[in-house]
Design a protein around this motif. Structure first.
Motif, short mmCIF file in Angstrom:
data_model
loop_
_atom_site.label_atom_id
_atom_site.label_comp_id
_atom_site.label_asym_id
_atom_site.label_seq_id
_atom_site.Cartn_x
_atom_site.Cartn_y
_atom_site.Cartn_z
N ARG A 261 60.97 11.29 19.00
CA ARG A 261 60.98 12.74 19.14
C ARG A 261 62.03 13.20 20.15
O ARG A 261 62.73 14.18 19.93
N ARG A 262 62.15 12.47 21.24
CA ARG A 262 63.14 12.83 22.25
C ARG A 262 64.57 12.70 21.70
O ARG A 262 65.45 13.44 22.11
N LEU A 263 64.76 11.75 20.81
CA LEU A 263 66.10 11.54 20.25
C LEU A 263 66.36 12.42 19.04
O LEU A 263 67.42 12.36 18.43
N GLY A 264 65.38 13.21 18.64
CA GLY A 264 65.58 14.10 17.52
C GLY A 264 65.50 13.43 16.17
O GLY A 264 65.95 13.98 15.17
N LEU A 265 64.91 12.23 16.11
CA LEU A 265 64.90 11.50 14.84
C LEU A 265 63.87 12.02 13.86
O LEU A 265 63.82 11.58 12.73
N HIS A 266 63.04 12.97 14.29
CA HIS A 266 62.11 13.61 13.36
C HIS A 266 62.66 14.94 12.87
O HIS A 266 61.98 15.69 12.19
N GLN A 267 63.90 15.20 13.23
CA GLN A 267 64.54 16.46 12.83
C GLN A 267 65.77 16.14 11.99
O GLN A 267 66.90 16.47 12.33
N THR A 268 65.55 15.48 10.88
CA THR A 268 66.66 14.95 10.09
C THR A 268 67.48 16.03 9.41
O THR A 268 68.55 15.76 8.90
N LYS A 269 67.00 17.29 9.37
CA LYS A 269 67.77 18.35 8.74
C LYS A 269 68.96 18.76 9.60
O LYS A 269 69.90 19.39 9.13
N HIS A 270 68.89 18.43 10.89
CA HIS A 270 69.97 18.82 11.79
C HIS A 270 71.05 17.74 11.77
O HIS A 270 70.76 16.55 11.67
N PRO A 271 72.32 18.12 11.90
CA PRO A 271 73.39 17.12 11.92
C PRO A 271 73.29 16.25 13.16
O PRO A 271 72.84 16.72 14.21
N PRO A 272 73.69 14.96 13.08
CA PRO A 272 73.63 14.10 14.26
C PRO A 272 74.60 14.59 15.33
O PRO A 272 75.64 15.15 15.02
N VAL A 273 74.23 14.39 16.58
CA VAL A 273 75.10 14.78 17.68
C VAL A 273 75.50 13.55 18.47
O VAL A 273 74.86 12.50 18.39
N ARG A 274 76.55 13.68 19.21
CA ARG A 274 77.10 12.56 19.95
C ARG A 274 76.18 12.20 21.13
O ARG A 274 75.69 13.07 21.83
N ALA A 275 75.96 10.92 21.32
CA ALA A 275 75.13 10.49 22.44
C ALA A 275 75.89 10.61 23.74
O ALA A 275 77.09 10.35 23.80
N GLY A 276 75.20 11.00 24.81
CA GLY A 276 75.83 11.07 26.11
C GLY A 276 75.95 9.69 26.72
O GLY A 276 75.23 8.76 26.37
N ALA A 277 76.88 9.52 27.67
CA ALA A 277 77.05 8.23 28.34
C ALA A 277 75.86 7.99 29.25
O ALA A 277 75.28 8.92 29.79
N GLU A 278 75.51 6.74 29.43
CA GLU A 278 74.35 6.43 30.27
C GLU A 278 74.63 5.14 31.02
O GLU A 278 75.23 4.21 30.49
N GLY A 279 74.16 5.07 32.26
CA GLY A 279 74.30 3.85 33.03
C GLY A 279 75.70 3.72 33.62
O GLY A 279 76.52 2.98 33.12
#
Length: 423
Positions: A261-279
């Motif tokens: 849910r946090r990653l938006g994977l239950h909202q497949t109608k929306h276009p994928p967005v770029r992941a932010g850098a981490e670490g």
């Protein structure tokens, strides 16, 4: 040897694309060794001939892998991506485990481990004048990767025997670098699954008979990937349309559901967005909060020729050459053509769509006995005059004893069904 600063090491691991980088000492893993040997003795690892007590004695002792071992760098890489578009047709389709949608993860992670080791070599020379020794592992090597991940604080053991992480759930690949460098160790996480047993209750084949216990012989991932022979008849109806691997115990996990849910994977109608850098170096490589952005790592994006729900009937006509062209450099290659088409036959038998009968009749003529036998089972499940005639005709010509038995069982199934319908 001088104790090296782990901050730059962790930061570089994140730069390479690893989502979690932790460190533990190279002491033995006696508890893991005890459990592995108990499971082997109980037969729970049957079907994995390489999983022996002798192997456990090596894999649970890092100094058997590298005599000068002092530390283990534990790594995790999340493979969650935007799911493929759901097909809008009514064709019978199969399901593939999420980790296998993209490229073979071994081919992605191994080069990164080698690059990491080269950087580490220069770092050790520059900072302490030390010469590096390493052994690199990703899944297939002789290393108890989950025990390493747990002790290093990558995550905790889930009751389905996977490692659960705070940032990415169990949707991670694990890897390790065993080294002679002295590095400060991280602490294990103080976390567990509590009273939750959803994974145990959801497993359709009963492969999780107790918390933290996996019966390999009943696991759908084993049956569809590692098993080289016939799938036990009593388990076939429980496998649904899964044709490579299984994510059921992960999908029902509350930890994983929160991550998705946090990653938006239950909202497949929306276009994928770029992941932010981490670490980054600024945080010293510490455990990160979960990203709220969806990862879009190209290597793990679903390949068009795989997807998450491939059409089944066309798969039955794949030649060896076509299978090689379509699935080489993907995890599905491990099952080989004979294993994949065996699984497709089972899925078609379970789906009950009689449009599959002509393709299954053709599969009765396949050069592989394994495919012929499972096609016969599927035809017995689907029933009908065409299926009965094809089975009877093949029985007259079939020479393989196991396939003959499958055909006879299928014909008996059809006869019993006829008798029931006549009552």
């Amino acid at each position: 040897m001088k104790m090296l600063d782990a901050g730059p090491i962790k930061a570089y691991g994140h730069e390479l694309g690893f989502d979690l980088v932790r460190i533990t000492g190279a002491e033995a893993f006696p508890e893991a060794e005890r459990v592995i040997k108990e499971r082997i003795a109980a037969g729970l690892m049957d079907g994995l001939p390489w999983f022996t007590s002798e192997r456990a004695e090596v894999s649970c002792h890092p100094d058997a892998l590298l005599p000068e071992a002092r530390s283990i760098i534990a790594l995790a890489m999340c493979y969650l991506t935007e799911p493929p578009e759901e097909p809008q047709d009514d064709q019978p389709r199969g399901r593939i485990s999420r980790y296998a949608w993209g490229e073979d993860y071994h081919e992605i992670i191994k080069p990164k481990l080698k690059q990491f080791a080269e950087w580490l070599r220069e770092y050790a020379r520059r900072e302490a004048g030390q010469e590096l020794e390493t052994r690199l592992f990703v899944d297939t090597g002789r290393m108890v990767d989950r025990a390493v991940a747990q002790r290093a604080g990558i995550g905790w053991y889930g009751k389905n025997t996977t490692i659960l992480t705070r940032g990415w759930g169990s949707w991670v690949f694990l890897a390790e670098i065993v080294t002679n460098l002295p590095l400060p160790s991280d602490e294990p996480l103080q976390a567990n699954c509590g009273k939750c047993e959803r994974c145990l209750q959801a497993c359709p084949t009963g492969a999780l008979p107790a918390p933290y216990v996996l019966d390999n012989r009943r696991c759908i991932s084993y049956l569809t990937i590692e098993l080289r022979g016939s799938i036990p008849r009593e388990l076939r109806p429980l496998m649904g349309n899964l044709i490579f691997g299984c994510d059921i115990c992960q999908e029902v996990c509350p930890v994983n559901q929160v991550i998705e849910r946090r990653l938006g994977l239950h909202q497949t109608k929306h276009p994928p967005v770029r992941a932010g850098a981490e670490g980054t170096a600024a945080d010293g490589g510490k455990q990160q909060r979960p990203q709220i952005w969806l990862r879009k790592r190209a290597e793990f994006l679903p390949r068009p020729q795989i997807g998450g729900a491939p059409e089944l009937i066309p798969l039955l006509s794949l030649t060896e050459e076509e299978f090689r062209a379509r699935f080489r450099h993907t995890p599905i290659w491990r099952a080989k053509r004979r294993g994949l088409l065996r699984n497709v036959c089972v899925a078609l038998g379970n789906l009950g769509d009689r449009r599959a009968i002509p393709a299954l009749v053709q599969a009765l003529e396949d050069a592989e006995a394994l495919i012929r036998g499972h096609a016969a089972w599927a035809l017995g499940r689907l029933g009908g005059q065409e299926a009965r005639q094809a089975l009877a005709a093949r029985l007259e010509r079939e020479e393989d004893p196991e396939v003959r038995q499958e055909i006879q069982e299928a014909l008996s199934m059809l006869e019993s069904r006829n008798q029931e319908s006549e009552k």
